[in-house]
Write a protein that holds these residues in place. Structure first.
Motif, short mmCIF file in Angstrom:
data_model
loop_
_atom_site.label_atom_id
_atom_site.label_comp_id
_atom_site.label_asym_id
_atom_site.label_seq_id
_atom_site.Cartn_x
_atom_site.Cartn_y
_atom_site.Cartn_z
N ALA A 72 37.58 38.37 39.03
CA ALA A 72 37.52 37.95 37.62
C ALA A 72 38.89 38.03 36.98
O ALA A 72 39.75 38.81 37.38
CB ALA A 72 36.55 38.85 36.87
N LYS A 73 39.09 37.19 35.96
CA LYS A 73 40.29 37.24 35.12
C LYS A 73 39.85 37.16 33.67
O LYS A 73 38.98 36.34 33.33
CB LYS A 73 41.20 36.04 35.41
N VAL A 74 40.49 37.96 32.85
CA VAL A 74 40.31 37.83 31.40
C VAL A 74 41.05 36.59 30.95
O VAL A 74 42.15 36.31 31.42
CB VAL A 74 40.88 39.09 30.70
N ILE A 75 40.45 35.83 30.04
CA ILE A 75 41.21 34.75 29.40
C ILE A 75 41.32 35.05 27.90
O ILE A 75 40.32 35.32 27.24
CB ILE A 75 40.62 33.34 29.67
N ALA A 76 42.58 35.05 27.41
CA ALA A 76 42.84 35.28 25.98
C ALA A 76 43.28 33.93 25.40
O ALA A 76 42.45 33.03 25.24
CB ALA A 76 43.88 36.37 25.81
N LEU B 104 46.06 28.35 36.61
CA LEU B 104 44.86 27.81 37.28
C LEU B 104 45.12 26.37 37.71
O LEU B 104 44.77 25.96 38.83
CB LEU B 104 43.66 27.85 36.32
N ALA B 105 45.75 25.61 36.81
CA ALA B 105 45.99 24.19 37.11
C ALA B 105 46.91 24.04 38.33
O ALA B 105 46.72 23.14 39.14
CB ALA B 105 46.58 23.50 35.89
N PHE B 106 47.88 24.94 38.43
CA PHE B 106 48.78 24.90 39.61
C PHE B 106 48.17 25.59 40.83
O PHE B 106 48.80 25.69 41.87
CB PHE B 106 50.12 25.54 39.28
N ARG B 107 46.98 26.12 40.65
CA ARG B 107 46.26 26.83 41.73
C ARG B 107 47.01 28.05 42.22
O ARG B 107 46.93 28.42 43.40
CB ARG B 107 45.94 25.87 42.90
N LEU B 108 47.77 28.65 41.30
CA LEU B 108 48.44 29.90 41.64
C LEU B 108 47.44 31.07 41.57
O LEU B 108 47.68 32.14 42.12
CB LEU B 108 49.61 30.17 40.69
N LEU B 109 46.35 30.85 40.84
CA LEU B 109 45.27 31.84 40.75
C LEU B 109 43.96 31.10 41.01
O LEU B 109 43.81 29.95 40.60
CB LEU B 109 45.22 32.45 39.36
N ARG B 110 43.00 31.79 41.66
CA ARG B 110 41.69 31.18 41.91
C ARG B 110 40.57 32.18 41.62
O ARG B 110 39.82 32.55 42.52
CB ARG B 110 41.59 30.74 43.38
N PRO B 111 40.48 32.61 40.35
CA PRO B 111 39.40 33.57 40.04
C PRO B 111 38.05 32.88 40.11
O PRO B 111 37.93 31.69 39.81
CB PRO B 111 39.72 34.00 38.60
N SER B 112 37.01 33.63 40.52
CA SER B 112 35.65 33.06 40.52
C SER B 112 35.04 33.13 39.12
O SER B 112 34.11 32.41 38.81
CB SER B 112 34.73 33.83 41.46
N TRP B 113 35.54 34.08 38.31
CA TRP B 113 35.01 34.29 36.96
C TRP B 113 36.12 34.33 35.94
O TRP B 113 37.15 34.97 36.17
CB TRP B 113 34.27 35.64 36.89
N LEU B 114 35.93 33.69 34.79
CA LEU B 114 36.80 33.88 33.63
C LEU B 114 36.00 34.60 32.57
O LEU B 114 34.88 34.17 32.22
CB LEU B 114 37.29 32.55 33.07
#
Ligand code: FAD
Length: 292
Positions: free
Chosen positions: A28-32, A41-51
């Motif tokens: 998971a990642k927090v989104i602020a 996310l758009a560059f696919r540097l992160l791929r969390p399953s949950w926001l």
């Protein structure tokens, strides 16, 4: 590119955000404000399953004035902090630094906490947190802990925040000395870009112009922004001119580890760090002297 697929939860309270983080952990990642996370996310540097969206949590959006500190909720927008005159009078470096953070549009969404957790080595707010020795309150389902900025930042885009923790609030120390001045300065390719290097200083002086308290540091020239409390202490009891400011800035350069990238070579970043620290120290000292 579009971001990879993820599940989304909008937390109504910090407790609910922490519950979700404890369930999903590293997935998971927090989104602020999303100003850093969405591009990643758009560059696919992160791929969390949950926001886990914290934007609806009113308890994370506040500014509280105390005698020795200003408390700022992690999800407070950068524009709100930059506009607040009372806060600017207590912790002037925040407004001075925010003037260099991105653009009006990014500051309207970007949050104070998001910038600190993102921990870009060139980012302005982590540098201010380091030199003022801000304290960060972290909450997990199991309880809270507080980290000083020096223990929070661990390297480029890396902090000691645990996967199940949410940054809840930041305590920015208020200097109560009457004659206090501060300065923030940076060089970037275009206004609004991340700094190639940045420097900040805050200085208090007595009636004879002798430094009674000094803090300074540099960003963009090491894996994380760095403050120099030991060198700053050497200036106490003395007046400050350009020669002394330059000498202490040169001493600080020894502990830097600048990196080369597409924007600047390591040698140029080191050179800039020296110039900018000298400038910030001088400007902060002059500003302190002009406060009666
Ligand atoms: C065009 C552009 C220019 C920019 N220029 C600059 C600049 O010059 N200087 C600068 O410093 N920044 C710059 N930024 C980034 C901007 O300041 C972001 O607002 C900031 O880095 C992240 O804040 P955010 O609230 O948007 O966080 P998000 O993007 O939502 O999150 C960033 C990271 O922090 C985590 N996070 C956020 N809040 C919390 C919390 N409370 N608890 C735990 N984890 C949390 C997220 O999981 C993510 O890992 C720029 C952005 C853009 C798009």
């Amino acid at each position: 590119m579009k971001s990879p697929p993820f599940d989304y939860a909008r937390a109504a309270s910090t407790e609910e955000a922490c519950e979700l983080l404890s369930q999903h952990g590293d997935a998971a990642k927090v989104i602020a404000g999303g100003q850093s996370l969405v591009p990643m996310l758009a560059f696919r540097l992160l791929r969390p399953s949950w926001l886990i969206d914290i934007n609806e949590i009113a308890a994370l959006k506040f500014m509280g004035l105390e005698t020795d500190a200003v408390r700022v909720g992690a999800c407070t927008r950068q524009c709100v902090v930059a506009r607040d005159d009372v806060l600017a009078a207590r912790v002037p470096l925040l407004r001075q630094a925010l003037a260099f953070v991105g653009h009006t549009q990014t500051r309207n969404r970007g949050t104070i906490g998001g910038s600190l957790v993102h921990a870009d080595p060139s980012a302005e707010l982590p540098l201010v947190a380091q030199i003022l020795e801000a304290r960060l309150l972290l909450r997990a389902k199991s309880g809270t802990r507080t980290l000083p900025a020096a223990a929070f930042f661990a390297g480029p885009m890396t902090t000691n925040l645990r996967a199940d923790e949410c940054l809840e609030e930041i305590h920015w120390p208020v200097w109560r000395e009457r004659s206090t001045g501060s300065a923030f300065t940076e060089i970037s390719r275009r206004h609004g870009d991340f700094a190639i290097a940045a420097a900040a200083a805050q200085i208090a002086v007595d009636d004879e112009g002798r430094c009674t308290r000094v803090a300074f540091g540099v960003g963009g020239a090491s894996p994380a922004p760095i403050a120099f409390p030991e060198l700053a202490r050497h200036l106490i009891g003395n007046t400050l001119d350009r020669t002394k400011a330059r000498a202490v800035a040169q001493e600080a350069l020894v502990s830097l580890e600048p990196q080369s990238d597409t924007h600047a070579s390591a040698a140029y970043r080191r050179h800039l760090a020296g110039v900018l620290m000298t400038r910030a120290l001088q400007q902060a000292y002059e500003a302190a002297g002009s406060v009666q």
